[in-house]
Design an enzyme around this catalytic site. Structure first.
Site, PDB file in Angstrom:
ATOM      1  N   GLU A   1      -3.651   7.206  -4.873  1.00 55.71           N
ATOM      2  CA  GLU A   1      -3.987   6.640  -6.194  1.00 55.71           C
ATOM      3  C   GLU A   1      -5.303   7.192  -6.717  1.00 55.71           C
ATOM      4  O   GLU A   1      -6.227   7.390  -5.925  1.00 55.71           O
ATOM      5  CB  GLU A   1      -4.065   5.113  -6.082  1.00 55.71           C
ATOM      6  CG  GLU A   1      -2.720   4.510  -5.727  1.00 55.71           C
ATOM      7  CD  GLU A   1      -2.802   3.015  -5.430  1.00 55.71           C
ATOM      8  OE1 GLU A   1      -3.855   2.397  -5.675  1.00 55.71           O
ATOM      9  OE2 GLU A   1      -1.803   2.480  -4.942  1.00 55.71           O
TER      10      GLU A   1
ATOM     11  N   ARG B   1       0.854  -1.176   0.000  1.00 57.14           N
ATOM     12  CA  ARG B   1       0.000   0.000   0.000  1.00 57.14           C
ATOM     13  C   ARG B   1       0.893   1.230   0.000  1.00 57.14           C
ATOM     14  O   ARG B   1       1.941   1.245   0.666  1.00 57.14           O
ATOM     15  CB  ARG B   1      -0.891   0.038   1.258  1.00 57.14           C
ATOM     16  CG  ARG B   1      -2.038  -0.946   1.247  1.00 57.14           C
ATOM     17  CD  ARG B   1      -3.113  -0.551   0.224  1.00 57.14           C
ATOM     18  NE  ARG B   1      -4.241  -1.471   0.247  1.00 57.14           N
ATOM     19  CZ  ARG B   1      -4.389  -2.506  -0.576  1.00 57.14           C
ATOM     20  NH1 ARG B   1      -3.486  -2.767  -1.496  1.00 57.14           N
ATOM     21  NH2 ARG B   1      -5.459  -3.280  -0.496  1.00 57.14           N
TER      22      ARG B   1
ATOM     23  N   HIS C   1      -1.006   0.108  -9.878  1.00 59.53           N
ATOM     24  CA  HIS C   1      -1.605  -0.831  -8.911  1.00 59.53           C
ATOM     25  C   HIS C   1      -2.176  -2.066  -9.625  1.00 59.53           C
ATOM     26  O   HIS C   1      -3.382  -2.294  -9.614  1.00 59.53           O
ATOM     27  CB  HIS C   1      -2.687  -0.146  -8.077  1.00 59.53           C
ATOM     28  CG  HIS C   1      -3.007  -0.913  -6.812  1.00 59.53           C
ATOM     29  ND1 HIS C   1      -3.387  -0.320  -5.647  1.00 59.53           N
ATOM     30  CD2 HIS C   1      -3.004  -2.254  -6.543  1.00 59.53           C
ATOM     31  CE1 HIS C   1      -3.605  -1.237  -4.712  1.00 59.53           C
ATOM     32  NE2 HIS C   1      -3.387  -2.426  -5.243  1.00 59.53           N
TER      33      HIS C   1
HETATM   34  C1  8YV Z   1      -6.615  -5.122  -5.793  1.00 62.24           C
HETATM   35  C2  8YV Z   1      -4.993  -5.298  -3.867  1.00 62.24           C
HETATM   36  O1  8YV Z   1      -6.295  -4.403  -6.922  1.00 62.24           O
HETATM   37  O2  8YV Z   1      -5.749  -7.380  -3.086  1.00 62.24           O
HETATM   38  C3  8YV Z   1      -5.358  -6.255  -2.800  1.00 62.24           C
HETATM   39  O3  8YV Z   1      -5.229  -5.879  -1.622  1.00 62.24           O
HETATM   40  O4  8YV Z   1      -4.409  -4.316  -3.626  1.00 62.24           O
HETATM   41  C4  8YV Z   1      -5.324  -5.619  -5.277  1.00 62.24           C
HETATM   42  O5  8YV Z   1      -5.236  -6.988  -5.496  1.00 62.24           O
HETATM   43  C5  8YV Z   1      -7.464  -4.226  -4.986  1.00 62.24           C
HETATM   44  O6  8YV Z   1      -7.682  -4.664  -3.707  1.00 62.24           O
HETATM   45  C6  8YV Z   1      -8.816  -4.061  -5.671  1.00 62.24           C
HETATM   46  O7  8YV Z   1      -9.485  -3.054  -5.071  1.00 62.24           O
END
Ligand code: 8YV
Length: 313
Positions: free
Chosen positions: A261, A232, A279
Site C-alpha cells: 500500500e 492485511r 484501506h
Molecule cells: C487503520 C487498520 O487504518 O486498525 C487497523 O489495524 O488496519 C486500520 O484500522 C490503520 O491501522 C491505521 O494505520
C-alpha cells in the site's frame, strides 16, 4: 515536567493537539535523517505514538532506551516488533473494539458489491449501455450460502453476526476451534474454501499468516468464488491472486488491503470482477475519532501511573 513522546507519523488533528498539550513531542516524520534524530532525542523518549501502518521496529525501540509505552493507532500491530518490545518490558497498546462495526460493515459491503457486481453495473449504467444492451446478467445471492471467515477474533465475530442477518451459513477457520461459537469450524482452510461461496479474511497480519491465502486456497474457492480481504495484504499471495483472477480459477475479489500500500497491482485496476478500497475498513469519522481517543487515553493513563486501557497480552 511533561514526559517526552515520539510521534512517528502525523496523526489526526485532535490527537496532535492532545499530544502537544500533554507532552514534549518529538516528530520523527519531520526529521531529514531519522537515525540522527533518534540518536539526539532517543534518551528522553518515554512514550511512542504510532500507527498500525508505521509501527515501531527494534532499532527505534533501542534508540529510545527509556521507552515505557508504545500507543498504536489501529488494532493490527504487525508492524510493531512485539517480542522485542516484550523483551524490554515496553507496554504496547492498540485500538480494539471501537472499529469492529465499521470493519465488519466494510467486509459485508465488499461481499455484497462483489456478489452483486455493484461496481461493474454502476459503470454499465453510467456508460449508457443499459438502454442499448438491455439488462445485464443476473448475479449471485448470498442467503443460504456458506461464507467462510478466516480469523474469528473480535472483528471476525462481528462479521459472523452480520452475516447471520443476511441469512448466510457462517463457517470459520482459526488455529483452534472456539466451542462457544455456533459456527461451523474448519481446521483446514482449503476444505473451508471448497465448501464456501466466499472467504472473508480478517486474521491478523505478520509472519504467522503470511500468504495463508495461497494458490491452493484460491483454486478451492473456484471460478464462482469470492475472496474478500479486510485484514492485511500480506495474508494473501497477491501475485497468485492476480494470476487466479486472470486465468478464471478464482471468480471475484473484494479488497480493502494490499501487499504494498498504497500501490495496487495494475492488473487489478483493469479488472471488472474486482472491487477495491483504499484501506478504509475503519475509515469513518466516528470510528477514527474513537481510535484517536484511545491513542491519547492509553498514554494519559500510563503517565498518570495507572494501567493502560487497552494493552496487548
Ligand atoms: C487503520 C487498520 O487504518 O486498525 C487497523 O489495524 O488496519 C486500520 O484500522 C490503520 O491501522 C491505521 O494505520
Amino acid at each position: 515536567m511533561k514526559p517526552d513522546v515520539l510521534i512517528v507519523g502525523k496523526m489526526m488533528p485532535h490527537v496532535m493537539e492532545a499530544l502537544e498539550a500533554a507532552y514534549t513531542t518529538h516528530k520523527l516524520y519531520e526529521a531529514d535523517d531519522r537515525t540522527k534524530f533518534l540518536n539526539e532525542v532517543g534518551e528522553s523518549i518515554r512514550g511512542i505514538a504510532t500507527s498500525g501502518h508505521l509501527g515501531a521496529d527494534p532499532a527505534m525501540m533501542d534508540a529510545c532506551a527509556n521507552l515505557e509505552i508504545i500507543s498504536c493507532y489501529g488494532v493490527g500491530v504487525d508492524a510493531i516488533n512485539l517480542p522485542h518490545a516484550a523483551s524490554k518490558g515496553i507496554i504496547v497498546t492498540n485500538t480494539p473494539d471501537v472499529l469492529n462495526d465499521d470493519v465488519a460493515n466494510t467486509a459485508l459491503m465488499l461481499l455484497l458489491a462483489s456478489t452483486r457486481n455493484l461496481v461493474a453495473y454502476d459503470k454499465f449504467v453510467r456508460a449508457g449501455r443499459w438502454p442499448k444492451e438491455g439488462d445485464p446478467p443476473l448475479t449471485q445471492a448470498i442467503a443460504d450460502e456458506q461464507i467462510g471467515i478466516v480469523g474469528i477474533g473480535r472483528i471476525g465475530q462481528a462479521i459472523a453476526q452480520k452475516l447471520g442477518v443476511f441469512h448466510c451459513n457462517v463457517a470459520y477457520h482459526a488455529r483452534s476451534e472456539r466451542t462457544n461459537l455456533p459456527y461451523r469450524y474448519y481446521g483446514n482452510i482449503v476444505d473451508m474454501a471448497r465448501d464456501s461461496l466466499a472467504l472473508i479474511v480478517i486474521t491478523p497480519g505478520g509472519a504467522a499468516t503470511h500468504h495463508l491465502i495461497n494458490r491452493e486456497v484460491m483454486d478451492a474457492l473456484g471460478p464462482k468464488g469470492h475472496l474478500i480481504n479486510v485484514s492485511r495484504g500480506s495474508v494473501v499471495d497477491e501475485d497468485a491472486l492476480v494470476a487466479a483472477l486472470i486465468e478464471g480459477r478464482l471468480g471475484y475479489a473484494g479488497l480493502d488491503v494490499f501487499a504494498n500500500e498504497p500501490q495496487v497491482p495494475d492488473a487489478l485496476l483493469a479488472m471488472d470482477n474486482v472491487v477495491l478500497q483504499p484501506h478504509q475498513g475503519s475509515g469513518t469519522v466516528r470510528t477514527r475519532r474513537a481510535m484517536g481517543d484511545l491513542v491519547i487515553d492509553n498514554l494519559a493513563a500510563h503517565f498518570a501511573g495507572k494501567p493502560a486501557l487497552t494493552p496487548l497480552g
